[in-house]
Motif scaffolding. Structure first.
Motif, PDB file in Angstrom:
ATOM      1  N   GLY A   2       0.861  -1.128   0.387  1.00  0.00           N
ATOM      2  CA  GLY A   2       0.440  -0.397  -0.001  1.00  0.00           C
ATOM      3  C   GLY A   2       0.646   1.300  -0.317  1.00  0.00           C
ATOM      4  N   CYS A   3       0.461   2.545   0.189  1.00  0.00           N
ATOM      5  CA  CYS A   3       1.129   3.184   0.120  1.00  0.00           C
ATOM      6  C   CYS A   3       1.716   3.804   1.581  1.00  0.00           C
ATOM      7  CB  CYS A   3      -0.414   4.605  -0.209  1.00  0.00           C
ATOM      8  SG  CYS A   3      -1.236   4.788   1.216  1.00  0.00           S
ATOM      9  N   ALA A   4       1.936   4.878   2.016  1.00  0.00           N
ATOM     10  CA  ALA A   4       2.971   5.682   3.142  1.00  0.00           C
ATOM     11  C   ALA A   4       2.067   5.729   3.781  1.00  0.00           C
ATOM     12  CB  ALA A   4       3.818   7.003   2.458  1.00  0.00           C
ATOM     13  N   CYS A   5       0.592   6.699   3.736  1.00  0.00           N
ATOM     14  CA  CYS A   5       0.199   6.932   4.530  1.00  0.00           C
ATOM     15  C   CYS A   5      -1.101   5.334   5.104  1.00  0.00           C
ATOM     16  CB  CYS A   5      -1.014   8.359   4.054  1.00  0.00           C
ATOM     17  SG  CYS A   5      -2.384   8.460   3.147  1.00  0.00           S
ATOM     18  N   GLY A   6      -1.108   4.896   4.258  1.00  0.00           N
ATOM     19  CA  GLY A   6      -2.639   3.874   4.842  1.00  0.00           C
ATOM     20  C   GLY A   6      -3.661   4.052   3.910  1.00  0.00           C
ATOM     21  N   GLN A   7      -4.102   4.596   3.597  1.00  0.00           N
ATOM     22  CA  GLN A   7      -4.841   4.762   3.150  1.00  0.00           C
ATOM     23  C   GLN A   7      -5.593   4.075   1.758  1.00  0.00           C
ATOM     24  OE1 GLN A   7      -8.440   5.614   0.286  1.00  0.00           O
ATOM     25  NE2 GLN A   7      -6.117   7.356  -0.520  1.00  0.00           N
ATOM     26  N   LEU A   8      -4.845   3.689   0.956  1.00  0.00           N
ATOM     27  CA  LEU A   8      -4.678   2.697  -0.286  1.00  0.00           C
ATOM     28  C   LEU A   8      -3.842   1.378  -0.180  1.00  0.00           C
ATOM     29  CD1 LEU A   8      -5.801   3.110  -3.033  1.00  0.00           C
ATOM     30  CD2 LEU A   8      -3.595   3.643  -3.853  1.00  0.00           C
TER      31      LEU A   8
ATOM     32  N   GLY B 249      -9.801   1.488  -0.686  1.00  0.00           N
ATOM     33  CA  GLY B 249      -9.428   2.832  -0.303  1.00  0.00           C
ATOM     34  C   GLY B 249      -9.684   3.416  -1.779  1.00  0.00           C
ATOM     35  N   GLU B 250      -9.523   4.669  -2.240  1.00  0.00           N
ATOM     36  CA  GLU B 250      -9.889   5.601  -3.151  1.00  0.00           C
ATOM     37  C   GLU B 250      -8.715   5.823  -3.651  1.00  0.00           C
ATOM     38  OE1 GLU B 250     -12.068   7.169  -5.327  1.00  0.00           O
ATOM     39  OE2 GLU B 250     -12.977   6.288  -3.696  1.00  0.00           O
ATOM     40  N   ALA B 251      -8.374   5.371  -4.947  1.00  0.00           N
ATOM     41  CA  ALA B 251      -7.009   5.792  -6.277  1.00  0.00           C
ATOM     42  C   ALA B 251      -7.162   6.988  -7.077  1.00  0.00           C
ATOM     43  CB  ALA B 251      -6.660   4.230  -6.194  1.00  0.00           C
ATOM     44  N   ALA B 252      -6.347   7.325  -6.970  1.00  0.00           N
ATOM     45  CA  ALA B 252      -6.376   8.552  -7.893  1.00  0.00           C
ATOM     46  C   ALA B 252      -4.963   7.487  -9.193  1.00  0.00           C
ATOM     47  CB  ALA B 252      -5.395   9.772  -7.966  1.00  0.00           C
TER      48      ALA B 252
END
Length: 131
Positions: free
Chosen positions: A6-12, A54-57
């Motif tokens: 996932g991403c650094a902030c954990g949202q994705l 999560g919400e991906a751009a």
């Protein structure tokens, strides 16, 4: 073997049933820009069984083949997590830095080595002769 990341902030977040099909380093200009370095490192997994939460751009670009590559990244922290290439519609290309355990992969090839900046210390023995 489940592969997660996932991403650094954990949202994705993502998960894949695995296994990793292959891993490579790519020194094309697009991967340089995506990674912020001299090359990108990617692991290929089957798109079937690949789950993203999560919400991906999303950003689409045209690859050298003329087909699109859709890049998925976090709109909160900006971290790239994967690419979805039209050229290989059954494959998701995971960004190595987004893996929970980057030691799961062992890149076997370097592609587009001729585009790498001279300061990027890519192993020459793994380089493809024509790319």
């Amino acid at each position: 073997m489940e592969i997660t990341g996932g991403c650094a902030c954990g949202q994705l977040r993502y998960r894949s049933a695995g296994p990793v099909k292959f891993a490579l380093r790519c020194a094309c200009r697009s991967c340089q820009r995506d990674s912020g370095g001299g090359h990108g490192t990617h692991a290929a997994v089957a798109r079937e069984g690949f789950v993203l939460t999560g919400e991906a751009a999303r950003w689409r670009r045209t690859g050298r083949s003329g087909l699109a590559v859709e890049k998925l990244f976090c709109p909160v922290c900006g971290c790239a997590v994967c690419g979805l290439p039209e050229r290989a519609p059954a494959t998701a290309m995971l960004v190595a830095g987004s893996l929970d355990d980057p030691a799961l992969i062992a890149p076997e090839r370097v592609i587009y080595r001729h585009e790498a900046p001279p300061w990027d210390l890519l192993p020459k023995e793994e380089c493809d002769a024509e790319t």
